[in-house]
Design a protein around this motif. Structure first.
Motif, PDB file in Angstrom:
ATOM      1  N   HIS A   1      38.583  33.879  38.230  1.00  0.00           N
ATOM      2  CA  HIS A   1      39.503  35.012  38.268  1.00  0.00           C
ATOM      3  C   HIS A   1      39.826  35.471  39.686  1.00  0.00           C
ATOM      4  O   HIS A   1      40.672  36.310  39.876  1.00  0.00           O
ATOM      5  CB  HIS A   1      38.924  36.174  37.485  1.00  0.00           C
ATOM      6  CG  HIS A   1      37.624  36.634  38.083  1.00  0.00           C
ATOM      7  ND1 HIS A   1      36.459  35.944  37.907  1.00  0.00           N
ATOM      8  CD2 HIS A   1      37.325  37.677  38.874  1.00  0.00           C
ATOM      9  CE1 HIS A   1      35.476  36.563  38.550  1.00  0.00           C
ATOM     10  NE2 HIS A   1      35.973  37.607  39.137  1.00  0.00           N
TER      11      HIS A   1
ATOM     12  N   GLY B   1      41.409  53.603  36.500  1.00  0.00           N
ATOM     13  CA  GLY B   1      39.995  53.289  36.596  1.00  0.00           C
ATOM     14  C   GLY B   1      39.590  51.967  37.215  1.00  0.00           C
ATOM     15  O   GLY B   1      40.298  51.378  38.023  1.00  0.00           O
ATOM     16  N   ASP B   2      38.438  51.514  36.799  1.00  0.00           N
ATOM     17  CA  ASP B   2      37.732  50.419  37.435  1.00  0.00           C
ATOM     18  C   ASP B   2      38.217  49.083  36.916  1.00  0.00           C
ATOM     19  O   ASP B   2      38.043  48.746  35.755  1.00  0.00           O
ATOM     20  CB  ASP B   2      36.233  50.565  37.148  1.00  0.00           C
ATOM     21  CG  ASP B   2      35.467  49.407  37.717  1.00  0.00           C
ATOM     22  OD1 ASP B   2      34.312  49.234  37.310  1.00  0.00           O
ATOM     23  OD2 ASP B   2      36.031  48.663  38.551  1.00  0.00           O
ATOM     24  N   ASP B   3      38.807  48.298  37.773  1.00  0.00           N
ATOM     25  CA  ASP B   3      39.187  46.975  37.332  1.00  0.00           C
ATOM     26  C   ASP B   3      38.479  45.901  38.140  1.00  0.00           C
ATOM     27  O   ASP B   3      38.994  44.807  38.332  1.00  0.00           O
ATOM     28  CB  ASP B   3      40.695  46.817  37.416  1.00  0.00           C
ATOM     29  CG  ASP B   3      41.218  47.483  38.652  1.00  0.00           C
ATOM     30  OD1 ASP B   3      42.248  48.143  38.584  1.00  0.00           O
ATOM     31  OD2 ASP B   3      40.554  47.347  39.713  1.00  0.00           O
ATOM     32  N   GLN B   4      37.323  46.247  38.639  1.00  0.00           N
ATOM     33  CA  GLN B   4      36.526  45.247  39.336  1.00  0.00           C
ATOM     34  C   GLN B   4      36.353  44.024  38.450  1.00  0.00           C
ATOM     35  O   GLN B   4      36.229  44.136  37.250  1.00  0.00           O
ATOM     36  CB  GLN B   4      35.135  45.799  39.692  1.00  0.00           C
ATOM     37  CG  GLN B   4      35.185  46.994  40.592  1.00  0.00           C
ATOM     38  CD  GLN B   4      36.076  46.763  41.809  1.00  0.00           C
ATOM     39  OE1 GLN B   4      35.939  45.760  42.480  1.00  0.00           O
ATOM     40  NE2 GLN B   4      37.011  47.655  42.054  1.00  0.00           N
TER      41      GLN B   4
ATOM     42  N   VAL C   1      38.469  41.682  38.038  1.00  0.00           N
ATOM     43  CA  VAL C   1      39.723  41.047  37.664  1.00  0.00           C
ATOM     44  C   VAL C   1      40.572  40.735  38.886  1.00  0.00           C
ATOM     45  O   VAL C   1      41.006  39.619  39.094  1.00  0.00           O
ATOM     46  CB  VAL C   1      40.512  41.944  36.700  1.00  0.00           C
ATOM     47  CG1 VAL C   1      41.842  41.283  36.378  1.00  0.00           C
ATOM     48  CG2 VAL C   1      39.705  42.170  35.444  1.00  0.00           C
ATOM     49  N   LEU C   2      40.757  41.723  39.701  1.00  0.00           N
ATOM     50  CA  LEU C   2      41.572  41.508  40.884  1.00  0.00           C
ATOM     51  C   LEU C   2      40.931  40.501  41.832  1.00  0.00           C
ATOM     52  O   LEU C   2      39.727  40.317  41.828  1.00  0.00           O
ATOM     53  CB  LEU C   2      41.743  42.826  41.635  1.00  0.00           C
ATOM     54  CG  LEU C   2      42.773  43.763  41.045  1.00  0.00           C
ATOM     55  CD1 LEU C   2      42.737  45.061  41.790  1.00  0.00           C
ATOM     56  CD2 LEU C   2      44.157  43.132  41.169  1.00  0.00           C
ATOM     57  N   PRO C   3      41.751  39.857  42.636  1.00  0.00           N
ATOM     58  CA  PRO C   3      41.194  38.963  43.641  1.00  0.00           C
ATOM     59  C   PRO C   3      40.223  39.733  44.538  1.00  0.00           C
ATOM     60  O   PRO C   3      40.429  40.909  44.812  1.00  0.00           O
ATOM     61  CB  PRO C   3      42.408  38.533  44.455  1.00  0.00           C
ATOM     62  CG  PRO C   3      43.606  38.964  43.709  1.00  0.00           C
ATOM     63  CD  PRO C   3      43.191  39.921  42.661  1.00  0.00           C
TER      64      PRO C   3
ATOM     65  N   SER D   1      44.621  31.504  35.315  1.00  0.00           N
ATOM     66  CA  SER D   1      43.326  32.095  34.970  1.00  0.00           C
ATOM     67  C   SER D   1      43.520  33.391  34.191  1.00  0.00           C
ATOM     68  O   SER D   1      44.586  34.016  34.236  1.00  0.00           O
ATOM     69  CB  SER D   1      42.527  32.380  36.240  1.00  0.00           C
ATOM     70  OG  SER D   1      43.052  33.511  36.906  1.00  0.00           O
TER      71      SER D   1
ATOM     72  N   GLY E   1      42.170  36.075  34.974  1.00  0.00           N
ATOM     73  CA  GLY E   1      42.363  37.103  35.994  1.00  0.00           C
ATOM     74  C   GLY E   1      43.832  37.260  36.348  1.00  0.00           C
ATOM     75  O   GLY E   1      44.371  38.363  36.418  1.00  0.00           O
ATOM     76  N   ASN E   2      44.517  36.135  36.541  1.00  0.00           N
ATOM     77  CA  ASN E   2      45.948  36.193  36.849  1.00  0.00           C
ATOM     78  C   ASN E   2      46.730  36.835  35.707  1.00  0.00           C
ATOM     79  O   ASN E   2      47.623  37.639  35.922  1.00  0.00           O
ATOM     80  CB  ASN E   2      46.503  34.777  37.086  1.00  0.00           C
ATOM     81  CG  ASN E   2      45.919  34.071  38.294  1.00  0.00           C
ATOM     82  OD1 ASN E   2      45.756  32.851  38.280  1.00  0.00           O
ATOM     83  ND2 ASN E   2      45.579  34.827  39.334  1.00  0.00           N
TER      84      ASN E   2
ATOM     85  N   ASP F   1      46.087  40.473  35.590  1.00  0.00           N
ATOM     86  CA  ASP F   1      46.784  41.112  36.711  1.00  0.00           C
ATOM     87  C   ASP F   1      48.282  41.214  36.432  1.00  0.00           C
ATOM     88  O   ASP F   1      48.930  42.190  36.809  1.00  0.00           O
ATOM     89  CB  ASP F   1      46.539  40.334  38.013  1.00  0.00           C
ATOM     90  CG  ASP F   1      45.117  40.546  38.542  1.00  0.00           C
ATOM     91  OD1 ASP F   1      44.422  41.447  38.040  1.00  0.00           O
ATOM     92  OD2 ASP F   1      44.712  39.806  39.454  1.00  0.00           O
TER      93      ASP F   1
ATOM     94  N   ASP G   1      35.517  35.411  32.736  1.00  0.00           N
ATOM     95  CA  ASP G   1      36.263  34.158  32.711  1.00  0.00           C
ATOM     96  C   ASP G   1      35.355  32.940  32.666  1.00  0.00           C
ATOM     97  O   ASP G   1      35.722  31.869  33.142  1.00  0.00           O
ATOM     98  CB  ASP G   1      37.143  34.084  33.950  1.00  0.00           C
ATOM     99  CG  ASP G   1      38.419  33.330  33.647  1.00  0.00           C
ATOM    100  OD1 ASP G   1      39.302  33.374  34.461  1.00  0.00           O
ATOM    101  OD2 ASP G   1      38.484  32.703  32.579  1.00  0.00           O
TER     102      ASP G   1
ATOM    103  N   ILE H   1      44.571  47.767  31.679  1.00  0.00           N
ATOM    104  CA  ILE H   1      44.125  47.375  33.025  1.00  0.00           C
ATOM    105  C   ILE H   1      42.603  47.306  33.081  1.00  0.00           C
ATOM    106  O   ILE H   1      42.041  46.334  33.576  1.00  0.00           O
ATOM    107  CB  ILE H   1      44.662  48.375  34.073  1.00  0.00           C
ATOM    108  CG1 ILE H   1      46.199  48.384  34.040  1.00  0.00           C
ATOM    109  CG2 ILE H   1      44.142  48.036  35.467  1.00  0.00           C
ATOM    110  CD1 ILE H   1      46.846  49.390  34.963  1.00  0.00           C
ATOM    111  N   LYS H   2      41.967  48.314  32.540  1.00  0.00           N
ATOM    112  CA  LYS H   2      40.500  48.328  32.515  1.00  0.00           C
ATOM    113  C   LYS H   2      39.956  47.261  31.564  1.00  0.00           C
ATOM    114  O   LYS H   2      40.677  46.735  30.712  1.00  0.00           O
ATOM    115  CB  LYS H   2      40.019  49.713  32.069  1.00  0.00           C
ATOM    116  CG  LYS H   2      40.075  50.741  33.216  1.00  0.00           C
ATOM    117  CD  LYS H   2      39.432  52.062  32.839  1.00  0.00           C
ATOM    118  CE  LYS H   2      40.427  52.948  32.114  1.00  0.00           C
ATOM    119  NZ  LYS H   2      39.978  54.353  32.013  1.00  0.00           N
ATOM    120  N   ASP H   3      38.667  46.986  31.681  1.00  0.00           N
ATOM    121  CA  ASP H   3      38.065  45.936  30.855  1.00  0.00           C
ATOM    122  C   ASP H   3      38.000  46.286  29.372  1.00  0.00           C
ATOM    123  O   ASP H   3      38.044  45.403  28.513  1.00  0.00           O
ATOM    124  CB  ASP H   3      36.631  45.658  31.338  1.00  0.00           C
ATOM    125  CG  ASP H   3      36.622  44.974  32.692  1.00  0.00           C
ATOM    126  OD1 ASP H   3      37.676  44.456  33.109  1.00  0.00           O
ATOM    127  OD2 ASP H   3      35.556  44.957  33.331  1.00  0.00           O
TER     128      ASP H   3
END
Lengths: 318, 318, 318, 318
Positions: free
Chosen positions: B237, B259-262, B264-266, C137, C139-140, C143, C233, C295-297
């Motif tokens: 990811h 909120g927290d999207d740790q 997922v983002l690069p 991915s 993640g992409n 995003d 992932d 956006i969040k998990d």
């Protein structure tokens, strides 16, 4: 033993087949040739050894790939043209480009010592990159080649004036560049003539026109209207006539009510015997490098076999 | 003087940019190498000089293109892998493939005389073609490389058995082929052992495994979880984190409610200093050629820098 | 009677197959909807009838194309996501995009009178365009969806403040735009609260978050680690496991020396019975439209079936 | 507030721009129309209401997209042709195909009740898919259209004979199919005539020829040689003359030594005033649907404005 477990990865290869009935130009360029030519002391503005080596490599490419109809080279670039009916490698872009680049590179390296006997190659070796571009009409293709030849003219006039100032005028490059900034072609001609006694039009054609590579054939049995076709493009509709994947039209097309569509359908493809004869003619034809104007019609009308893709009687190697 | 009149032809160049965040494999193959190896008397089933020359050329490709993370070669083919974050040549397929093919060809021709001092090259010279394939996941990439290594194994076992019959058994090729028709791997092992006293597992690894080319680094400061990532692909990811065309995230993202999207983002891209340091490490790292199993996890877990694309402390040339 | 004479024209169709093992997003957009919504008197900044119609059309698209795993809509756009293992229409981009656009348009027009009973459609009718984008991915992909939802948030906050000034503040659009020029999100919140008594966070979620469409399943028999996979992932390596064009691995892989490659190869694909059961579950699952943070998990971890592409026990239509 | 954090995902959108100077055909097809027409009781072998609805939708597509020069429809398919100089949507394949499919679908659904007043539409609604194909020459384009019209003829003759046996002959479909197996066109004509008294050539042209949609103009001020060009394709070299991305040639081309290249370069593009006048003429021209032979030259030579892409004096809506 099968290899099926991992073979699914082949499904990731994507098609890069070029559109049928388009002229394919593969242009290659020297990688980092500014540094390369400096390292090996190429003469400025033109180095006959370097030009000779480029043309020698290009001739070998033309020899190995008989589907190529013409090439045009200037400086560290060379353009190669496949006929619009070409089906080599199923017209896959990657195969066409990499094959040309590889053959060209091989001969450039191998023949280096013939042209630069005093300066052996060292790392990094010369290399080239390339790309394929499709042109749908003869007009587009000729405009592409004209674009390259005009570019040759523009650059060579500039470089001739630039280096004359340095080499004969004794000024430095920065000053030489300033002198030429904003000058017209006429200005540059004038600078060359008045300051250095150089008549640009007397410069060698190889510098002013670049190099054209093609097969030499004799003009004998061509139909009277063929020469005009390369200019007027009247044969454009003979689409895809040789596409190997296209089934031969059945002889009895039972379409009684649809009448005469002559002039639209592809002409009858060459018979097997004729195609084989044509192939042999191409293989035998001598490949020449000349320095001609390829913008005007003359070059094309005098050599109709280039754009028709049908070899005339070849002029063989002597 | 402008060249605008013909410049419209540039509009015909089409984009061939490869999808971001995918592993790029460029595989090159010798053109007509069956005839080529026969002409130059390559030893069968394996010629150490030919293998050495392929690997030498591959090492030079790896040296010139630091974005390459690993190469794998067998017979007349070589696969080169660009990291999924690679932005070389804006990921244009034609540039990537032709550049690799050209550098490889240049060294193959130039170094020929080192490996075949007795047999100078003559026309037609050796050449290669190539293609680029994208693989979206580490799993796909490793399966691709496994596919090639299994193929090496299958072919080499066959060839070893085939040529043993001819060279040691004195039978002709047609008969040798018939003998092997429909045989399993075990059968071939048995034929080699019982008839010719050859234990296939004792054959040199270079024949049985092919050649892997990569940069040698030291394992020091890598985070503890990195090694697993190359197997489990948990870093997948961290998409496109280095894509140069992607704007750096602003630091104050005023999105209070999201909120927290740790995860997922690069991840934060390397700082300029860190990236430069990384580049230097890669440039310094010694490129090695080994003959290892690249199907199992070991190869990858022991060299995490290959798939992370972040150089560890390099082992430099001695 | 054969049609072979002209059939050669089929050779001009070029492949547009999307890369395997990538998530496919088809985003459609209303054509000229600024003028369209003005013509039909859509309420500003949000029209519940228009939103309802978009969501109704999207639900029908999801129903007809069971390979879609999630949709996200805001304003006049809707994004539809195909699972990375999807093989619908052999992954041909043109088929995937045009089919979605056509189904969506059909329902938008047909259901119009349900949502706008007073205002019959007249020429020109509403229409949509679309395009397909691949994301390698999870993640992409996430995003991408986050990008759209942040865009929704940004635009809606702006529009809410803009129209409050006009509708409640009585100022003209030019003045309203000037007021907002250069303002931060906090500024806009403050304008809404202090001038118009509007607490933006109390605005309906459908306006602030947009609409998410997906299949409703029950969380029962999923393996314990599945929920983490959609974040981390870790399943990325289960590449292409369902690609129909990929031969099933033979059971006896005679590769004695290459050992354990668990974790790399695709997992065993579903058996025919299991796949059929999965298909039926998907068909039965109720499609819902909600207005959640994607956006969040949380959204993803609570609905693991969306990204695994394996239906849990469906919650059926009531 | 910027959206930069996720905006990198836009880099995954890949170019799908079609090659300049090629004719673009977008063909759309009904999805699952065998079942659809059965559900709504379409008459066999041809249903005038269904044909009328297809043509009505196609006319609206032609009206909205003035870059379309001609359409051809038969059964549940319709082909739309963009002129080779068309620059609509920058020639992006996805935009061109989805827009046509969406407009067509919208009108098909909206106008349904006009053609089928007794049978309201129910789920699943009719929908269409589509694809774009490029044809480099007029010959290829005309061959494409001929291919579709020959297909119409072949299928309609078969269907007419097939349904005559069932509807008038009272035999079942299996038997009817057996009767026609292996028969020639002449055989089918004979069956129709001798058994059912049907002279196929007297069948309505709309069934035998399909439907051609185009703008109606008057033949007045066209240059004398224009009509031949659509057959002989002599204008093929006027490549890309209208490509908006191509810079206007500078008036002073200082290329003294390269001489006359008339006949190759694109003709002078229309002046702004002339282009605007042309655009208005196209907008005003009445769009007609006729049932003509489009294989022979007549259709094209009598309507030169179709392939030249330059409107004559329009015949307006009455």
């Amino acid at each position: 033993m099968a290899n099926s477990k991992y073979e699914y990865v082949r499904a990731f290869e994507q098609s890069d087949v070029l559109l049928p009935n388009t002229w394919i130009v593969v242009r290659i360029d020297g990688r980092g040739f500014k540094r390369f030519t400096s390292k090996y002391g190429f003469r400025k503005p033109n180095d006959d050894r370097g030009i000779g080596l480029m043309n020698a490599a290009a001739k070998e490419v033309m020899k190995e790939l008989q589907d190529l109809i013409v090439g045009y080279g200037v400086s560290d670039e060379y353009s190669f043209v496949f006929h619009k009916d070409c089906t080599l490698f199923e017209r896959r872009a990657s195969k066409l480009t990499t094959t040309i680049v590889s053959i060209f590179t091989a001969y450039y390296v191998q023949l280096w010592s013939t042209y630069f006997p005093q300066t052996p190659l060292s790392t990094p070796l010369p290399s080239f990159d390339g790309r394929a571009v499709m042109y749908p009409s003869v007009g587009n293709l000729r405009d592409y080649l004209s674009w390259r030849q005009v570019d040759c003219h523009i650059n060579n006039l500039y470089n001739t004036a630039f280096w004359a100032q340095i080499q004969q005028g004794g000024i430095d490059p920065v000053k030489a560049e300033e002198e030429l900034m904003g000058t017209s072609a006429a200005d540059k001609n004038e600078i060359l003539f008045s300051r250095f006694g150089v008549n640009y039009n007397n410069e060698p054609e190889v510098y002013r026109k670049g190099s054209v590579t093609f097969r030499e054939c004799e003009l004998t049995a061509l139909p009277s209207d063929t020469s005009s076709s390369v200019v007027l493009d009247t044969t454009e509709h003979s689409a895809a006539s040789d596409l190997s994947s296209i089934p031969t039209p059945s002889t009895s097309q039972a379409r009684p009510s649809y009448g005469d569509d002559q002039g639209v359908l592809p002409p009858a493809p060459l018979s097997k015997t004729a195609a084989e004869k044509d192939r042999k003619r191409r293989a035998k034809a001598r490949i020449v490098v000349e320095h001609l104007d390829i913008i005007k019609d003359d070059f094309w009308t005098q050599r109709p076999w280039i754009l028709t893709g049908r070899a005339g009687k070849p002029v063989t190697e002597r």
